[in-house]
Design a protein around this motif. Structure first.
Motif, PDB file in Angstrom:
ATOM      1  N   ASN A 275      10.150 -80.680 -34.066  1.00  0.00           N
ATOM      2  CA  ASN A 275      11.224 -80.927 -35.033  1.00  0.00           C
ATOM      3  C   ASN A 275      12.541 -80.280 -34.621  1.00  0.00           C
ATOM      4  OD1 ASN A 275       9.545 -82.410 -36.719  1.00  0.00           O
ATOM      5  ND2 ASN A 275       8.926 -80.596 -37.907  1.00  0.00           N
ATOM      6  N   ARG A 276      12.467 -79.374 -33.646  1.00  0.00           N
ATOM      7  CA  ARG A 276      13.666 -78.648 -33.209  1.00  0.00           C
ATOM      8  C   ARG A 276      13.993 -79.066 -31.775  1.00  0.00           C
ATOM      9  NH1 ARG A 276      14.699 -73.971 -36.404  1.00  0.00           N
ATOM     10  NH2 ARG A 276      13.128 -73.703 -38.052  1.00  0.00           N
ATOM     11  N   THR A 277      15.262 -79.235 -31.493  1.00  0.00           N
ATOM     12  CA  THR A 277      15.662 -79.706 -30.170  1.00  0.00           C
ATOM     13  C   THR A 277      16.764 -78.828 -29.602  1.00  0.00           C
ATOM     14  OG1 THR A 277      17.269 -81.220 -31.167  1.00  0.00           O
ATOM     15  CG2 THR A 277      15.067 -82.093 -30.696  1.00  0.00           C
ATOM     16  N   GLY A 278      17.034 -79.033 -28.313  1.00  0.00           N
ATOM     17  CA  GLY A 278      18.167 -78.367 -27.674  1.00  0.00           C
ATOM     18  C   GLY A 278      17.968 -76.872 -27.528  1.00  0.00           C
ATOM     19  N   PRO A 279      19.078 -76.129 -27.607  1.00  0.00           N
ATOM     20  CA  PRO A 279      19.034 -74.690 -27.335  1.00  0.00           C
ATOM     21  C   PRO A 279      18.621 -73.836 -28.532  1.00  0.00           C
ATOM     22  CG  PRO A 279      21.299 -75.355 -27.736  1.00  0.00           C
ATOM     23  CD  PRO A 279      20.468 -76.614 -27.816  1.00  0.00           C
ATOM     24  N   ASP A 280      18.036 -74.432 -29.533  1.00  0.00           N
ATOM     25  CA  ASP A 280      17.640 -73.698 -30.738  1.00  0.00           C
ATOM     26  C   ASP A 280      16.771 -72.493 -30.350  1.00  0.00           C
ATOM     27  OD1 ASP A 280      16.658 -72.762 -33.129  1.00  0.00           O
ATOM     28  OD2 ASP A 280      16.182 -74.742 -33.939  1.00  0.00           O
ATOM     29  N   PRO A 281      17.228 -71.247 -30.604  1.00  0.00           N
ATOM     30  CA  PRO A 281      16.453 -70.060 -30.214  1.00  0.00           C
ATOM     31  C   PRO A 281      15.111 -69.965 -30.917  1.00  0.00           C
ATOM     32  CG  PRO A 281      18.300 -69.447 -31.634  1.00  0.00           C
ATOM     33  CD  PRO A 281      18.495 -70.881 -31.268  1.00  0.00           C
ATOM     34  N   ALA A 282      14.963 -70.671 -32.037  1.00  0.00           N
ATOM     35  CA  ALA A 282      13.685 -70.640 -32.747  1.00  0.00           C
ATOM     36  C   ALA A 282      12.568 -71.223 -31.891  1.00  0.00           C
ATOM     37  CB  ALA A 282      13.799 -71.407 -34.062  1.00  0.00           C
ATOM     38  N   ARG A 283      12.908 -72.156 -30.982  1.00  0.00           N
ATOM     39  CA  ARG A 283      11.874 -72.770 -30.150  1.00  0.00           C
ATOM     40  C   ARG A 283      11.270 -71.744 -29.193  1.00  0.00           C
ATOM     41  NH1 ARG A 283      12.477 -76.814 -26.947  1.00  0.00           N
ATOM     42  NH2 ARG A 283      10.762 -78.082 -27.743  1.00  0.00           N
ATOM     43  N   ALA A 284      12.095 -70.831 -28.690  1.00  0.00           N
ATOM     44  CA  ALA A 284      11.573 -69.784 -27.806  1.00  0.00           C
ATOM     45  C   ALA A 284      10.666 -68.827 -28.574  1.00  0.00           C
ATOM     46  CB  ALA A 284      12.731 -69.023 -27.162  1.00  0.00           C
ATOM     47  N   ARG A 285      11.032 -68.517 -29.808  1.00  0.00           N
ATOM     48  CA  ARG A 285      10.187 -67.625 -30.615  1.00  0.00           C
ATOM     49  C   ARG A 285       8.851 -68.289 -30.930  1.00  0.00           C
ATOM     50  NH1 ARG A 285      15.321 -66.094 -32.849  1.00  0.00           N
ATOM     51  NH2 ARG A 285      15.224 -67.684 -34.478  1.00  0.00           N
ATOM     52  N   LEU A 286       8.882 -69.562 -31.243  1.00  0.00           N
ATOM     53  CA  LEU A 286       7.641 -70.297 -31.512  1.00  0.00           C
ATOM     54  C   LEU A 286       6.754 -70.330 -30.269  1.00  0.00           C
ATOM     55  CD1 LEU A 286       9.250 -73.199 -33.555  1.00  0.00           C
ATOM     56  CD2 LEU A 286       7.458 -71.686 -34.424  1.00  0.00           C
ATOM     57  N   THR A 287       7.382 -70.524 -29.105  1.00  0.00           N
ATOM     58  CA  THR A 287       6.619 -70.545 -27.859  1.00  0.00           C
ATOM     59  C   THR A 287       6.004 -69.180 -27.586  1.00  0.00           C
ATOM     60  OG1 THR A 287       8.153 -72.208 -26.979  1.00  0.00           O
ATOM     61  CG2 THR A 287       6.745 -71.067 -25.392  1.00  0.00           C
ATOM     62  N   GLN A 288       6.785 -68.131 -27.806  1.00  0.00           N
ATOM     63  CA  GLN A 288       6.265 -66.773 -27.585  1.00  0.00           C
ATOM     64  C   GLN A 288       5.079 -66.484 -28.501  1.00  0.00           C
ATOM     65  OE1 GLN A 288       7.262 -64.407 -25.183  1.00  0.00           O
ATOM     66  NE2 GLN A 288       5.333 -63.548 -25.933  1.00  0.00           N
ATOM     67  N   ALA A 289       5.115 -67.006 -29.715  1.00  0.00           N
ATOM     68  CA  ALA A 289       4.017 -66.776 -30.657  1.00  0.00           C
ATOM     69  C   ALA A 289       2.701 -67.350 -30.136  1.00  0.00           C
ATOM     70  CB  ALA A 289       4.356 -67.393 -32.010  1.00  0.00           C
ATOM     71  N   LEU A 290       2.785 -68.384 -29.318  1.00  0.00           N
ATOM     72  CA  LEU A 290       1.564 -69.004 -28.788  1.00  0.00           C
ATOM     73  C   LEU A 290       0.783 -68.067 -27.882  1.00  0.00           C
ATOM     74  CD1 LEU A 290       3.003 -72.562 -28.006  1.00  0.00           C
ATOM     75  CD2 LEU A 290       1.404 -71.949 -29.840  1.00  0.00           C
ATOM     76  N   ALA A 291       1.423 -67.013 -27.404  1.00  0.00           N
ATOM     77  CA  ALA A 291       0.731 -66.035 -26.551  1.00  0.00           C
ATOM     78  C   ALA A 291      -0.443 -65.384 -27.281  1.00  0.00           C
ATOM     79  CB  ALA A 291       1.711 -64.965 -26.083  1.00  0.00           C
ATOM     80  N   GLU A 292      -0.402 -65.386 -28.613  1.00  0.00           N
ATOM     81  CA  GLU A 292      -1.457 -64.742 -29.402  1.00  0.00           C
ATOM     82  C   GLU A 292      -2.701 -65.618 -29.552  1.00  0.00           C
ATOM     83  OE1 GLU A 292      -1.182 -61.679 -30.402  1.00  0.00           O
ATOM     84  OE2 GLU A 292       0.922 -61.462 -29.776  1.00  0.00           O
ATOM     85  N   PHE A 293      -2.621 -66.895 -29.132  1.00  0.00           N
ATOM     86  CA  PHE A 293      -3.708 -67.832 -29.417  1.00  0.00           C
ATOM     87  C   PHE A 293      -4.336 -68.355 -28.125  1.00  0.00           C
ATOM     88  CE2 PHE A 293      -0.606 -67.909 -32.821  1.00  0.00           C
ATOM     89  CZ  PHE A 293      -1.406 -67.629 -33.910  1.00  0.00           C
ATOM     90  N   PRO A 294      -5.559 -67.976 -27.845  1.00  0.00           N
ATOM     91  CA  PRO A 294      -6.225 -68.408 -26.608  1.00  0.00           C
ATOM     92  C   PRO A 294      -6.301 -69.925 -26.473  1.00  0.00           C
ATOM     93  CG  PRO A 294      -7.454 -66.642 -27.675  1.00  0.00           C
ATOM     94  CD  PRO A 294      -6.393 -67.066 -28.631  1.00  0.00           C
ATOM     95  N   GLY A 295      -6.383 -70.634 -27.584  1.00  0.00           N
ATOM     96  CA  GLY A 295      -6.529 -72.083 -27.531  1.00  0.00           C
ATOM     97  C   GLY A 295      -5.243 -72.851 -27.369  1.00  0.00           C
ATOM     98  N   ALA A 296      -4.138 -72.152 -27.110  1.00  0.00           N
ATOM     99  CA  ALA A 296      -2.835 -72.824 -27.021  1.00  0.00           C
ATOM    100  C   ALA A 296      -2.477 -73.224 -25.599  1.00  0.00           C
ATOM    101  CB  ALA A 296      -1.749 -71.918 -27.589  1.00  0.00           C
ATOM    102  N   GLY A 297      -3.457 -73.137 -24.666  1.00  0.00           N
ATOM    103  CA  GLY A 297      -3.149 -73.404 -23.256  1.00  0.00           C
ATOM    104  C   GLY A 297      -2.563 -74.776 -23.013  1.00  0.00           C
ATOM    105  N   GLU A 298      -3.139 -75.823 -23.604  1.00  0.00           N
ATOM    106  CA  GLU A 298      -2.659 -77.187 -23.372  1.00  0.00           C
ATOM    107  C   GLU A 298      -1.228 -77.356 -23.855  1.00  0.00           C
ATOM    108  OE1 GLU A 298      -3.849 -81.784 -24.624  1.00  0.00           O
ATOM    109  OE2 GLU A 298      -5.311 -80.166 -24.869  1.00  0.00           O
ATOM    110  N   LEU A 299      -0.914 -76.797 -25.028  1.00  0.00           N
ATOM    111  CA  LEU A 299       0.451 -76.892 -25.549  1.00  0.00           C
ATOM    112  C   LEU A 299       1.416 -76.120 -24.650  1.00  0.00           C
ATOM    113  CD1 LEU A 299       2.519 -77.712 -27.666  1.00  0.00           C
ATOM    114  CD2 LEU A 299       1.745 -75.805 -29.089  1.00  0.00           C
TER     115      LEU A 299
END
Length: 330
Positions: A275-299
């Motif tokens: 839902n978020r595009t471009g340089p939105d810094p929220a996308r980097a935070r969401l991506t960083q959050a995936l580090a906590e989830f072992p099952g997020a490898g494909e994403l």
């Protein structure tokens, strides 16, 4: 009119009428040949004026000045009385609070009452060190209402920590009193109350109340603790904290504590990224959050080709940390 009639009409006792006359508020009344005082209609009106001004809390001297000096500033006198009355009410309120606090401890002997009173005095000291020491030395009988009020208004973090400890030691009655602080109009008080309650394992019902608080600092703290406790109703707020950057790392950690939430959380993060595009810094935070989830490898793999450079680098870094021998792509 004779004095009896004036007493009946005005409600002022004969003794007080004589006192007014002696103080110069009433002119010396004419005496009849029988020796009785005779009052005129003007005297009666002045008596009513005197009584009206006295209901405002004026002293007899202030009343006389107001009635005898047509240029006197009555508004200034009223302002002065407002200030004096406010100070008196605050003193009386503090006294009432102190009396109730002593009463709540159930003590009756002189030594115990003096001990509780000394503690109450120390808790209200302007010296943070003295307040902290008094909190750490709290022992039964504990004045619970005053102890909790002190904790909820304390701004010094060191003293607040000591008071929180003292409240927790005081038991269920103190925690119930703290719970009422969640309904304060002051968001700072609600937050202090919550900081105490999160330390009590039995405070989940109160945390659910705080979850709906209008102040983000309060609702987010409640969500973090409820999330750690596995309360699913906190998931939505925790997910919202990540893109907003409000304690996002803690929010992701709380969500990752419960494997049963993982698939749904990853799905929600993927949708939010879409839902978020471009340089939105929220996308980097969401991506960083995936580090906590072992099952997020494909994403994460898909994000290594993202248009946002920070997202790409973050996703690659997480994948590399999971596979030390992996060589970064592109």
């Amino acid at each position: 009119m004779l004095i009896g009639e004036v007493v009946e009409l005005s409600g002022v006792s004969a003794r007080m009428l004589r006192h007014y006359e002696a103080r110069g508020l009433l002119p010396t009344t004419r005496r009849l040949s029988s020796g009785y005082r005779e009052y005129s209609d003007a005297d009666l009106r002045r008596i009513f004026h005197i009584e009206s001004l006295r209901t405002l809390g004026m002293s007899l001297e202030q009343v006389r000045s107001a009635l005898d000096d047509p240029d006197s500033d009555l508004g200034e006198v009223v302002d002065q009385l407002i200030g004096e009355t406010g100070r008196r009410l605050r003193r009386d309120s503090e006294l009432l609070e102190r009396l109730r606090s002593v009463k709540s401890t159930g003590v009756g002997d002189t030594d115990s009452v003096l001990g509780v009173t000394a503690l109450l005095t120390a808790l209200r000291s302007t010296d943070p060190g003295r307040r902290q020491l008094s909190a750490l030395s709290v022992a039964p009988p504990v004045p619970v209402p005053q102890l909790v009020r002190s904790a909820l208004r304390e701004e010094d973090p060191n003293v607040a920590g000591a008071l929180s400890w003292a409240v927790l030691q005081a038991g269920d009655a103190a925690l119930a009193e703290v719970g009422r602080g969640l309904h304060s109009r002051d968001a700072a008080v609600r937050l202090r109350a919550l900081r105490i309650l999160v330390q009590s394992p039995g405070s989940t019902p109160e945390l659910r109340v705080a979850l709906a608080d209008s102040d983000p600092a309060v609702s987010h703290l409640a969500a973090l603790e409820l999330g750690r406790r596995g309360e699913e109703q906190a998931v939505g707020i925790l997910l919202g904290m990540i893109p907003a950057g409000h304690r996002d790392v803690e929010a992701a950690e709380a969500l990752a504590l419960h494997p049963q939430w993982e698939a749904a959380v990853i799905q929600q993060i993927a949708a939010e990224l879409g839902n978020r595009t471009g340089p939105d810094p929220a996308r980097a935070r969401l991506t960083q959050a995936l580090a906590e989830f072992p099952g997020a490898g494909e994403l994460l793999e898909s994000l290594t080709a993202d248009d946002n450079r920070r997202v790409r680098l973050t996703a690659r870094s997480i994948l590399d940390s999971r596979a030390p021998g992996r060589r970064p792509r592109g």
